[in-house]
Design an enzyme around this catalytic site. Structure first.
Site, PDB file in Angstrom:
ATOM      1  CG  LEU A 125      -1.833   1.190   1.436  1.00  0.00           C
ATOM      2  CD1 LEU A 125      -2.883   1.265   0.325  1.00  0.00           C
ATOM      3  CD2 LEU A 125      -2.551   1.105   2.800  1.00  0.00           C
ATOM      4  N   PRO A 128       6.581   5.770  -1.886  1.00  0.00           N
ATOM      5  CG  PRO A 128       8.392   5.592  -3.356  1.00  0.00           C
ATOM      6  CD  PRO A 128       6.970   5.137  -3.167  1.00  0.00           C
ATOM      7  N   GLY A 131       2.388   7.835   2.645  1.00  0.00           N
ATOM      8  CA  GLY A 131       2.386   6.893   3.766  1.00  0.00           C
ATOM      9  C   GLY A 131       1.069   7.015   4.502  1.00  0.00           C
ATOM     10  CB  ILE A 157       6.590  -3.831   0.643  1.00  0.00           C
ATOM     11  CG1 ILE A 157       6.083  -2.561  -0.050  1.00  0.00           C
ATOM     12  CG2 ILE A 157       5.567  -4.968   0.579  1.00  0.00           C
ATOM     13  CD1 ILE A 157       4.918  -1.846   0.644  1.00  0.00           C
ATOM     14  CB  THR A 158       6.398  -6.346   6.004  1.00  0.00           C
ATOM     15  OG1 THR A 158       6.546  -5.139   6.737  1.00  0.00           O
ATOM     16  CG2 THR A 158       6.773  -7.535   6.877  1.00  0.00           C
ATOM     17  N   GLY A 344      23.150  -0.241  32.578  1.00  0.00           N
ATOM     18  CA  GLY A 344      24.083  -0.224  31.441  1.00  0.00           C
ATOM     19  C   GLY A 344      24.063  -1.515  30.649  1.00  0.00           C
ATOM     20  CD  GLU A 367      -0.697  -3.553  10.066  1.00  0.00           C
ATOM     21  OE1 GLU A 367      -1.896  -3.525  10.373  1.00  0.00           O
ATOM     22  OE2 GLU A 367      -0.079  -4.597   9.794  1.00  0.00           O
ATOM     23  CB  THR A 369       1.755   7.399  12.634  1.00  0.00           C
ATOM     24  OG1 THR A 369       0.729   8.371  12.371  1.00  0.00           O
ATOM     25  CG2 THR A 369       2.620   7.214  11.395  1.00  0.00           C
ATOM     26  CB  SER A 370       0.819   7.170  17.800  1.00  0.00           C
ATOM     27  OG  SER A 370       1.378   5.946  18.210  1.00  0.00           O
TER      28      SER A 370
HETATM   29  C1  LIG Z   1       9.588  -1.645   8.997  1.00  0.00           C
HETATM   30  C2  LIG Z   1       8.395  -1.157   8.254  1.00  0.00           C
HETATM   31  C3  LIG Z   1       7.539  -2.074   7.653  1.00  0.00           C
HETATM   32  C4  LIG Z   1       6.433  -1.626   6.933  1.00  0.00           C
HETATM   33  N1  LIG Z   1       5.636  -2.538   6.285  1.00  0.00           N
HETATM   34  C5  LIG Z   1       4.682  -2.090   5.420  1.00  0.00           C
HETATM   35  C6  LIG Z   1       3.964  -3.019   4.590  1.00  0.00           C
HETATM   36  O1  LIG Z   1       4.142  -4.242   4.678  1.00  0.00           O
HETATM   37  N2  LIG Z   1       3.071  -2.521   3.702  1.00  0.00           N
HETATM   38  C7  LIG Z   1       2.827  -1.188   3.568  1.00  0.00           C
HETATM   39  O2  LIG Z   1       2.006  -0.817   2.733  1.00  0.00           O
HETATM   40  N3  LIG Z   1       3.486  -0.286   4.344  1.00  0.00           N
HETATM   41  C8  LIG Z   1       4.413  -0.708   5.253  1.00  0.00           C
HETATM   42  N4  LIG Z   1       5.110   0.193   6.025  1.00  0.00           N
HETATM   43  C9  LIG Z   1       4.849   1.618   5.861  1.00  0.00           C
HETATM   44  C10 LIG Z   1       4.141   2.261   7.040  1.00  0.00           C
HETATM   45  O3  LIG Z   1       2.808   1.837   7.104  1.00  0.00           O
HETATM   46  C11 LIG Z   1       4.311   3.781   6.891  1.00  0.00           C
HETATM   47  O4  LIG Z   1       5.665   4.063   7.196  1.00  0.00           O
HETATM   48  C12 LIG Z   1       3.372   4.553   7.779  1.00  0.00           C
HETATM   49  O5  LIG Z   1       2.057   4.447   7.295  1.00  0.00           O
HETATM   50  C13 LIG Z   1       3.735   6.035   7.881  1.00  0.00           C
HETATM   51  O6  LIG Z   1       3.940   6.579   6.625  1.00  0.00           O
HETATM   52  P1  LIG Z   1       5.287   7.422   6.319  1.00  0.00           P
HETATM   53  O7  LIG Z   1       6.421   6.640   6.806  1.00  0.00           O
HETATM   54  O8  LIG Z   1       5.249   7.860   4.918  1.00  0.00           O
HETATM   55  O9  LIG Z   1       5.148   8.698   7.301  1.00  0.00           O
HETATM   56  P2  LIG Z   1       4.346  10.043   6.981  1.00  0.00           P
HETATM   57  O10 LIG Z   1       2.952   9.707   6.581  1.00  0.00           O
HETATM   58  O11 LIG Z   1       5.158  10.903   6.104  1.00  0.00           O
HETATM   59  O12 LIG Z   1       4.282  10.686   8.445  1.00  0.00           O
HETATM   60  C14 LIG Z   1       5.384  11.393   9.012  1.00  0.00           C
HETATM   61  C15 LIG Z   1       4.909  12.011  10.334  1.00  0.00           C
HETATM   62  O13 LIG Z   1       3.825  12.933  10.088  1.00  0.00           O
HETATM   63  C16 LIG Z   1       2.709  12.564  10.886  1.00  0.00           C
HETATM   64  N5  LIG Z   1       1.472  12.875  10.148  1.00  0.00           N
HETATM   65  C17 LIG Z   1       1.151  12.575   8.866  1.00  0.00           C
HETATM   66  N6  LIG Z   1      -0.082  12.994   8.573  1.00  0.00           N
HETATM   67  C18 LIG Z   1      -0.571  13.569   9.701  1.00  0.00           C
HETATM   68  C19 LIG Z   1      -1.807  14.180  10.070  1.00  0.00           C
HETATM   69  N7  LIG Z   1      -2.826  14.282   9.193  1.00  0.00           N
HETATM   70  N8  LIG Z   1      -1.941  14.669  11.322  1.00  0.00           N
HETATM   71  C20 LIG Z   1      -0.932  14.543  12.235  1.00  0.00           C
HETATM   72  N9  LIG Z   1       0.245  13.978  11.953  1.00  0.00           N
HETATM   73  C21 LIG Z   1       0.426  13.482  10.727  1.00  0.00           C
HETATM   74  C22 LIG Z   1       2.857  11.067  11.133  1.00  0.00           C
HETATM   75  O14 LIG Z   1       2.127  10.655  12.286  1.00  0.00           O
HETATM   76  C23 LIG Z   1       4.367  10.965  11.312  1.00  0.00           C
HETATM   77  O15 LIG Z   1       4.691  11.319  12.619  1.00  0.00           O
HETATM   78  C24 LIG Z   1       6.182  -0.237   6.827  1.00  0.00           C
HETATM   79  C25 LIG Z   1       7.038   0.678   7.453  1.00  0.00           C
HETATM   80  C26 LIG Z   1       8.123   0.234   8.154  1.00  0.00           C
HETATM   81  C27 LIG Z   1       9.034   1.254   8.789  1.00  0.00           C
END
Ligand SMILES: Cc1cc2nc3c(=O)[nH]c(=O)nc-3n(C[C@H](O)[C@H](O)[C@H](O)COP(=O)(O)OP(=O)(O)OC[C@H]3O[C@@H](n4cnc5c(N)ncnc54)[C@H](O)[C@@H]3O)c2cc1C
Length: 387
Positions: A125, A128, A131, A157-158, A344, A367, A369-370
């Site tokens: 999903l 770049p 997210g 993508i996991t 430590g 899945e 962010t908080s």
């Molecule tokens: C190890 C790992 C495995 C993963 N596996 C998968 C997978 O299998 N499949 C898949 O599809 N994805 C996967 N992901 C992606 C993951 O779901 C995304 O990283 C996540 O959804 C956040 O997107 P982003 O990293 O682009 O952060 P961004 O969306 O750019 O967010 C950056 C910051 O801005 C904040 N933010 C963004 N929008 C808002 C808002 N409207 N209000 C307040 N704060 C906001 C966020 O909370 C965060 O703190 C994985 C990520 C990691 C690190």
């Protein structure tokens, strides 16, 4: 909600606990160090039925309810979040989606392969540039006769480099306003060996180092219309349904991390002496341990509530957000507190708590962010979309 486990649920939990102690715990630190879990774990997980939980037996599944599923994921998460994540994605996000949205042919083709470990799946999903704002993804699928041609890129993508099939979300809508955002997205089951499909491993992760995380690229990848999962334009519904259940998987895994932290910290507090007595006898150390224990119990109850709602056919998306938000923050807090108990020694690889903290850290990011879960819960409370 009945908090007493049935005989079947207790048996599944015991099986998962002994499996974790035997097949995962002794190897987790080494897998973390070499940045890869042993792929043989997939066959072992399949053999005990953990890749077929909640999937009907007619499709090769091992049945069981969603509470049994949570019990297994808690145990796997206690052993190694990298292993728990493999199951959460292949079975939890993709297998369950095929079971819910797939045609009979798709179920018969993919589910026996996924539940037997013959094939592994990934969920594609994130991109770049999108997210949290997944509804604005830009990967495209265009009609070409009876087929579709998919082009674009996916990020983080996991299971990405290990998977045999990717559940890919692509934009199929035109430029009309009603086709924009979540409305113009369609889901496809894309075999990963097709021409134009390339995968690149992402190295240098803070945690979940044993798990294969990849960047995917699609250049006119041709799939038949039979690869479409669900209706044209309804892919976002598939994604959100998968994630509503997926967040329960993550929460269950977080309970496992917090429990591992508690067990390690209690053991260490009884062994380590300072000021002529075990550190367990210092009130402030007990305060740290008590905080972890409360986090474990609260996170588990919230997670079980989601499973209960699913089984009873009640709405569960908000409950899942609440469980995931609390459990992921609780896992980070628990790991941080456990590391404090270790002093430590918690900071070096010889003890497992540093890994728990590194692995826990991603749970508040993926899945949803908080912050995104706070918005989802806030919207459910107020009926207002906040940004
Ligand atoms: C190890 C790992 C495995 C993963 N596996 C998968 C997978 O299998 N499949 C898949 O599809 N994805 C996967 N992901 C992606 C993951 O779901 C995304 O990283 C996540 O959804 C956040 O997107 P982003 O990293 O682009 O952060 P961004 O969306 O750019 O967010 C950056 C910051 O801005 C904040 N933010 C963004 N929008 C808002 C808002 N409207 N209000 C307040 N704060 C906001 C966020 O909370 C965060 O703190 C994985 C990520 C990691 C690190």
């Amino acid at each position: 909600m009945n908090l007493e486990l049935s005989e079947e649920q207790s048996a599944v939990r015991d099986l998962a606990a002994s499996f974790t102690d035997r097949e995962i715990v002794p190897y987790a630190a080494e897998w973390d160090r070499v940045e890869s879990v042993d792929r043989a774990i997939i066959g072992k997980l399949a053999k005990v039925g953990f890749l077929g939980l909640t999937i009907p037996e007619e499709y090769g599944g091992s049945g069981g309810d969603h509470l049994a599923y949570c019990l297994v994921l808690e145990e796997l998460g206690r052993g190694d979040s990298a292993v728990r994540g493999i199951v959460s994605v292949s079975l939890g996000l993709v297998g369950k989606s095929i079971n819910s949205f797939g045609t009979e042919e798709q179920k018969r083709h993919w589910l026996p392969r996924l539940t037997s470990g013959e094939a592994l799946a990934c969920f594609a999903l994130t991109e770049p540039g999108t997210g949290s704002d997944a509804a604005n993804l830009t990967t495209r699928a265009v009609r070409d006769g009876e087929d579709w041609l998919i082009s674009g890129a996916k990020m983080f993508i996991t299971n990405g480099t290990w998977a045999d099939v990717a559940l890919v979300f692509a934009r199929t809508g035109g430029s009309e306003p009603e086709q924009q955002g979540h409305r113009g997205i369609t889901a496809f089951l894309v075999p990963t060996d097709l021409p134009g499909f390339t995968r690149t491993e992402i190295h240098g992760k803070l945690g979940l180092r044993g798990q294969a995380t990849a960047e995917l690229s699609f250049e006119d990848v041709r799939v038949p219309d039979g690869a479409r999962l669900g209706e044209v334009g309804k892919g976002f519904t598939v994604a959100m349904a998968a994630l509503a259940k997926g967040r329960m998987s993550v929460a269950a895994g977080c309970v496992g991390i917090a429990r591992a932290c508690l067990e390690a910290a209690v053991r260490y507090a009884g062994e380590r002496e300072q000021f002529g007595r075990p550190i367990a006898s210092h009130q402030l150390v007990q305060q740290l341990l008590a905080g972890i224990a409360v986090d474990v119990e609260a996170a588990r109850l919230l997670t079980w509530k989601v499973a209960d709602h699913i089984e009873r056919g009640l709405p569960f998306a908000t409950e899942s957000s609440i469980a995931k938000l609390h459990a992921s923050e609780a896992a980070v807090r628990a790991a941080n507190n456990a590391l404090q108990v270790f002093g430590g020694y918690g900071f070096i690889d010889e003890y497992p708590v540093g890994k728990y903290l590194r692995d826990a850290r991603v749970m508040t990011l993926y899945e949803g962010t908080s912050q995104i879960h706070e918005l989802l819960i806030g919207r459910a409370l107020t009926g207002v979309n906040a940004f």
